[in-house]
Write a protein that holds these residues in place. Structure first.
Motif, short mmCIF file in Angstrom:
data_model
loop_
_atom_site.label_atom_id
_atom_site.label_comp_id
_atom_site.label_asym_id
_atom_site.label_seq_id
_atom_site.Cartn_x
_atom_site.Cartn_y
_atom_site.Cartn_z
N SER A 65 20.42 -9.60 -2.52
CA SER A 65 19.43 -9.03 -3.04
C SER A 65 19.07 -7.66 -2.68
O SER A 65 19.33 -7.23 -1.45
CB SER A 65 18.06 -9.88 -2.83
N THR A 66 18.50 -6.69 -3.50
CA THR A 66 17.86 -5.35 -3.29
C THR A 66 16.38 -5.29 -3.71
O THR A 66 16.06 -5.84 -4.53
CB THR A 66 18.90 -4.30 -3.43
N THR A 67 15.96 -3.99 -3.64
CA THR A 67 14.37 -4.04 -4.11
C THR A 67 14.90 -2.76 -5.09
O THR A 67 15.87 -1.76 -5.16
CB THR A 67 13.76 -3.24 -3.01
N ALA A 68 14.04 -2.75 -6.15
CA ALA A 68 13.71 -1.59 -7.20
C ALA A 68 12.32 -1.47 -7.35
O ALA A 68 11.39 -1.95 -7.18
CB ALA A 68 13.94 -2.28 -8.46
N PHE A 69 12.11 0.10 -7.43
CA PHE A 69 10.71 0.77 -7.28
C PHE A 69 10.77 1.94 -8.15
O PHE A 69 12.11 2.53 -8.76
CB PHE A 69 10.30 0.79 -5.95
N LYS A 128 7.36 -4.01 -19.19
CA LYS A 128 8.63 -4.98 -19.37
C LYS A 128 9.14 -5.29 -18.08
O LYS A 128 9.04 -4.52 -17.08
CB LYS A 128 9.61 -4.38 -20.37
N ARG A 129 9.84 -6.42 -17.92
CA ARG A 129 10.45 -7.00 -16.80
C ARG A 129 12.01 -6.92 -17.14
O ARG A 129 12.52 -7.05 -18.01
CB ARG A 129 10.32 -8.50 -16.44
N TYR A 130 12.63 -6.28 -15.84
CA TYR A 130 14.20 -6.04 -16.05
C TYR A 130 14.77 -6.51 -14.79
O TYR A 130 14.37 -6.83 -13.61
CB TYR A 130 14.36 -4.48 -15.79
N LEU A 145 27.54 -9.70 -6.09
CA LEU A 145 26.70 -8.90 -6.87
C LEU A 145 25.51 -8.57 -6.16
O LEU A 145 25.17 -9.27 -5.15
CB LEU A 145 26.18 -9.96 -7.81
N VAL A 146 24.94 -7.34 -6.28
CA VAL A 146 23.94 -6.80 -5.75
C VAL A 146 22.80 -6.88 -7.03
O VAL A 146 23.11 -6.59 -8.13
CB VAL A 146 23.98 -5.36 -5.28
N VAL A 147 21.89 -7.73 -6.70
CA VAL A 147 20.86 -8.16 -7.80
C VAL A 147 19.37 -7.54 -7.31
O VAL A 147 18.86 -7.48 -6.06
CB VAL A 147 20.65 -9.54 -7.91
N ALA A 148 18.56 -7.21 -8.45
CA ALA A 148 17.19 -6.86 -8.13
C ALA A 148 16.57 -7.29 -9.40
O ALA A 148 17.03 -7.10 -10.69
CB ALA A 148 17.17 -5.38 -7.87
N GLU A 149 15.20 -7.35 -9.22
CA GLU A 149 14.38 -7.66 -10.36
C GLU A 149 13.35 -6.61 -10.40
O GLU A 149 12.82 -6.06 -9.11
CB GLU A 149 13.55 -9.01 -10.33
N PHE A 150 12.76 -6.18 -11.54
CA PHE A 150 11.68 -5.09 -11.56
C PHE A 150 10.64 -5.32 -12.78
O PHE A 150 11.46 -5.39 -13.78
CB PHE A 150 12.45 -3.63 -11.61
N SER A 151 9.49 -4.94 -12.41
CA SER A 151 8.52 -5.07 -13.57
C SER A 151 8.26 -3.61 -13.79
O SER A 151 7.63 -3.19 -12.72
CB SER A 151 7.37 -6.00 -13.25
N TYR A 152 8.33 -2.82 -14.89
CA TYR A 152 7.76 -1.37 -14.96
C TYR A 152 6.31 -1.68 -15.50
O TYR A 152 5.85 -2.14 -16.31
CB TYR A 152 8.66 -0.81 -16.10
N PRO A 153 5.58 -0.75 -14.68
CA PRO A 153 4.02 -0.92 -14.83
C PRO A 153 3.59 -0.45 -16.28
O PRO A 153 4.28 0.56 -16.70
CB PRO A 153 3.56 0.03 -13.71
#
Length: 155
Positions: A65-69, A128-130, A145-153
């Motif tokens: 896991s990694t972070t998305a921002f 939306k959520r990605y 796999l390097v995975v991340a989840e992100f919700s665009y504000p």
């Protein structure tokens, strides 16, 4: 006749079974218990055949896991890559049907640890959520796999 009466009195008659000291008559088909056992064995065997077993070609892919921002008005997925690791594919999915799938096995990409992984011009919509998945290959280890989840504000 006396012998037969004594045998019945002791419960040694075929077709009769004792449970907790009380006689229970068995049905006409005395093989029914064996048939149930065989049916259960066949059912269990069928379940194993249908579910399968992990084998040589069914390897589990590790995930990191990694972070998305958002950084400088752009979506940034933080790179956790080590120097010997290279990205060979990317997949971005959203809540709706927007997606991006790109493979570049012939020219793998290295992004140093701590920098932003590429999103290849993918258009993000507010609210939306990605989900991101980067396939990573290395000379020293198996792919993961390097995975991340992100919700665009929302704007």
């Amino acid at each position: 006749m006396v012998l037969l009466s004594k045998t019945r009195a002791h419960g040694n008659v075929q077709g009769r079974k004792y449970v907790a000291g009380y006689p229970i008559a068995l049905p006409e088909n005395r093989n029914r218990e064996g048939a149930l056992d065989m049916k259960n064995i066949m059912l269990l065997g069928g379940v194993f055949l249908l579910t399968g077993c992990p084998g040589h070609g069914d390897r589990m892919v590790g995930r990191e896991s990694t972070t998305a921002f958002i950084k400088d008005n752009q979506v940034c997925v933080m790179s956790p890559l080590e120097p010997q690791e290279r990205i060979t594919a990317i997949q971005i999915n959203s809540d709706n049907s927007d997606s991006l799938y790109k493979i570049f096995d012939d020219k793998p990409v290295y992004i140093p640890k701590g920098e932003c992984l590429p999103v290849f011009g993918f258009k993000f919509a507010s609210g939306k959520r990605y989900n991101f998945a980067y396939d990573v290959q290395s000379d020293k280890s198996v792919s993961h796999l390097v995975v991340a989840e992100f919700s665009y504000p929302k704007e």
